[in-house]
Design a protein around this motif. Structure first.
Motif, mmCIF file in Angstrom:
data_model
loop_
_atom_site.group_PDB
_atom_site.id
_atom_site.type_symbol
_atom_site.label_atom_id
_atom_site.label_comp_id
_atom_site.label_asym_id
_atom_site.label_seq_id
_atom_site.Cartn_x
_atom_site.Cartn_y
_atom_site.Cartn_z
ATOM 1 N N LEU A 23 -17.958 62.045 29.328
ATOM 2 C CA LEU A 23 -19.195 61.525 28.751
ATOM 3 C C LEU A 23 -20.413 62.354 29.119
ATOM 4 N N LEU B 86 -25.698 55.175 29.490
ATOM 5 C CA LEU B 86 -25.502 56.444 28.800
ATOM 6 C C LEU B 86 -26.806 56.964 28.207
ATOM 7 N N LEU C 6 -23.187 61.241 35.657
ATOM 8 C CA LEU C 6 -22.698 59.870 35.652
ATOM 9 C C LEU C 6 -21.714 59.596 36.785
ATOM 10 N N VAL D 270 -26.226 58.842 22.345
ATOM 11 C CA VAL D 270 -24.931 59.385 21.938
ATOM 12 C C VAL D 270 -25.070 60.040 20.568
ATOM 13 N N ARG E 228 -21.648 51.831 29.663
ATOM 14 C CA ARG E 228 -22.193 51.856 28.302
ATOM 15 C C ARG E 228 -23.703 51.666 28.267
ATOM 16 N N VAL F 149 -16.829 58.559 22.257
ATOM 17 C CA VAL F 149 -17.482 57.781 23.313
ATOM 18 C C VAL F 149 -17.004 56.329 23.270
#
Length: 559
Positions: free
Chosen positions: A229, A170, A233, A173, A167, A181
């Protein structure tokens, strides 16, 4: 307690690893298929190099072989960049390694560094190579705990699963994706909680089969979720099993609160996980500003290492002013399209090696928290004694016996060896110990060298690449080792310049004979020599890497 070369095993669990080499005979005491072991004989973790049989054989070069060699001088960590972070295997986890690494090359790197941060950094390498090369330090410690203490500490320890936090890594968003998400992040937290409940079955012991079953299943499910996502990543997929509780059981409080913290590092509140859903027209601008916040922290960390600057006046003050300006720009960008978020300015204040003024991290990240390295020897619980600075570090890019090499991609991550052969099994562990003048042999034990010869660690990295990825969900699948007999890469892989790092030490021979030098390690390894490892991130420019490949393909020796 003085270490003796004929002492009982420091850690009975290491028997499983060393037995795999055929070097000694042990009796395994198993229960229900658990990978636990008890030693039936004395385990010598040190060996005279003359007793190690020659075991290093290079494949014969074929007609199209790339036989050149390119060397890089990045020094011996003279600027003193030490850290218990592991940016390759445990990105985003502070003190995740639980032991201290020597770092050469990239000056700014921490567990949280982005590729842009690495690219903007200074370097200790003479040719401008900004790559990061790092390995566990070696220490001399004349008094260590007994193997019995280690077993007792393990008996009181509950293993925990530790995962990189997604989190707070990221990008911005978009508001339209906010709900999905949030669902994915909640599911990631649930998977970690479920894995930790499953780990209770191995309380008080190390069960490599259970560890593998839990981690493999968790990796597969996390990879599926994290792919949803977005790209970039994959480095956050892999989790690990932590035996942090052994530290407290063996040592309690190792340092007083007044002990100065060595190697300060900037700690700032996370911002990415505090933003609301960002309007689509503002996403690109917000991401640019988030990247700028990351670069500011990297620059501040580099200043701490390079200049030992006064952190209050010379680093933290200017950093706060810069963060205020960027946070304001983020607020303005969002506010053009929706309600401007409040309270972002409260995230501007940073500290040095202290908890930032922000909410606590996620449970998976918090589980890895350990004291910062402290005192003149940069000690951590279980890893004590004076650090031995390398006398020489030789970084080489080498060729391939079967054919030509292609340039490795920028920001490629790679590692060699395994820091946890006891808790994860020895499949990826590699013997690395040798002595100067004995290049034809490597040992999985600490070596005792003849007079005039230096203790050496030789780390060979994978020399084959899948042609597409700079990392993978276990940090290994995107690269591979060439065939030992032919030098050929596995099907679907391409030969790249193969990295070899040779670290040499001037360790007094009486220290070697008494078994008083050892590797920093995770607590369950208890300085197991077979847990030696090395990590690398390629930050060479495309032009430099092409020059390296060309040199090697033409059979030259370059630097």
């Amino acid at each position: 307690m003085k270490r003796s070369i004929n002492r009982p095993a420091r850690i009975a669990m290491a028997a499983a690893v060393l037995a795999a080499t055929g070097a000694l005979t042990v009796t395994f005491v198993t229960s229900g298929g658990n990978s636990t072991a008890d030693a039936a004989t004395s385990l010598d973790q040190y060996v005279p190099i003359q007793q190690v049989q020659p075991n290093v054989r290079a494949p014969q070069a074929g007609p199209d072989a790339a036989t050149g060699r390119f060397t890089v001088d990045c020094g011996t960590n003279g600027n003193g960049k030490f850290s218990p972070d592991n940016p390759v295997a445990q990105p985003g986890i502070k003190n995740g390694a639980e032991h201290v690494h020597d770092f050469v090359g990239n000056k700014a790197i921490t567990a949280n560094s982005s590729n842009a941060d690495l690219d903007a950094s200074g370097t200790t390498c003479r040719n401008g190579d900004k790559s990061s090369y790092f390995w566990p330090v070696v220490r001399i410690d004349k008094s260590v705990r007994s193997g019995e203490q280690v077993k007792q500490a393990l008996a009181r320890t509950q293993p925990m699963v530790v995962c990189p936090s997604v989190r707070d890594r990221l990008p911005a968003v978009p508001a339209s994706a906010g709900r999905r998400v949030s669902q994915v992040l909640a599911e990631l937290d649930r998977l970690t909680a479920d894995a930790n409940r499953a780990m209770t079955a191995s309380r008080g012991r190390i069960d490599t089969r259970l560890n593998k079953k839990i981690l493999d299943g968790l990796r597969e499910r996390r990879a599926t979720l994290i792919r949803q996502l977005g790209r970039g990543l994959v480095s956050l997929v892999d989790c690990d099993v932590s035996y942090d509780g052994m530290h407290a059981a063996m040592h309690g409080a190792s340092h007083s609160a007044a002990t100065p913290v060595a190697n300060p590092q900037i700690q700032c509140p996370t911002v990415r996980d505090k933003l609301p859903g960002v309007p689509q027209p503002a996403v690109a601008e917000v991401n640019r500003n988030l990247d700028e916040l990351d670069r500011q922290i990297s620059e501040a960390n580099e200043r701490l290492v390079s200049s030992r600057a006064d952190v209050g006046n010379a680093v933290l003050g200017p950093l706060r002013a810069k963060r205020v300006a960027v946070l304001d720009r983020i607020g303005i960008a969002i506010g053009r399209h929706t309600t401007r978020p409040q309270g972002l300015a409260e995230l501007a204040t940073c500290t040095v090696n202290g908890a930032p003024a922000a909410p606590a991290p996620s449970p998976s990240a918090a589980a890895s928290a350990l004291p910062d390295p402290q005192g003149p020897n940069l000690e951590l619980p279980g890893n004590t004694g004076g650090i031995v600075r390398p006398a020489q570090v030789l970084i080489e890019y080498r060729g391939n016996a079967a054919g030509q090499v292609v340039p490795m991609p920028k920001f490629l991550r790679a590692l060699t060896g395994d820091a946890k052969p006891t808790s994860r099994g020895p499949a990826n562990a590699r013997g690395s110990w040798s002595c100067s003048g004995f290049g034809d042999r490597l040992s999985d034990k600490y070596t005792i060298c003849p007079t005039g010869s230096r203790v050496q660690r030789v780390h060979d990295f994978p020399g084959c690449w899948d042609g597409a990825n700079i990392d993978s969900d276990n940090h290994r699948k995107h690269v591979a080792f060439a065939d030992k007999a032919t030098g050929a890469c596995p099907q679907g892989f391409r030969a790249i310049p193969q990295l070899r790092i040779t670290i040499s030490y001037d360790i007094p021979r009486d220290v070697q004979m008494k078994g008083q030098y050892a590797l920093d390690s995770f607590p369950e390894e208890n300085h197991n020599p077979f847990s030696d490892h090395d990590d690398f991130i390629n930050v060479n420019s495309a032009r430099t890497m092409q020059r390296i490949a060309t040199c090697i393909n033409k059979g030259r020796n370059c630097s």
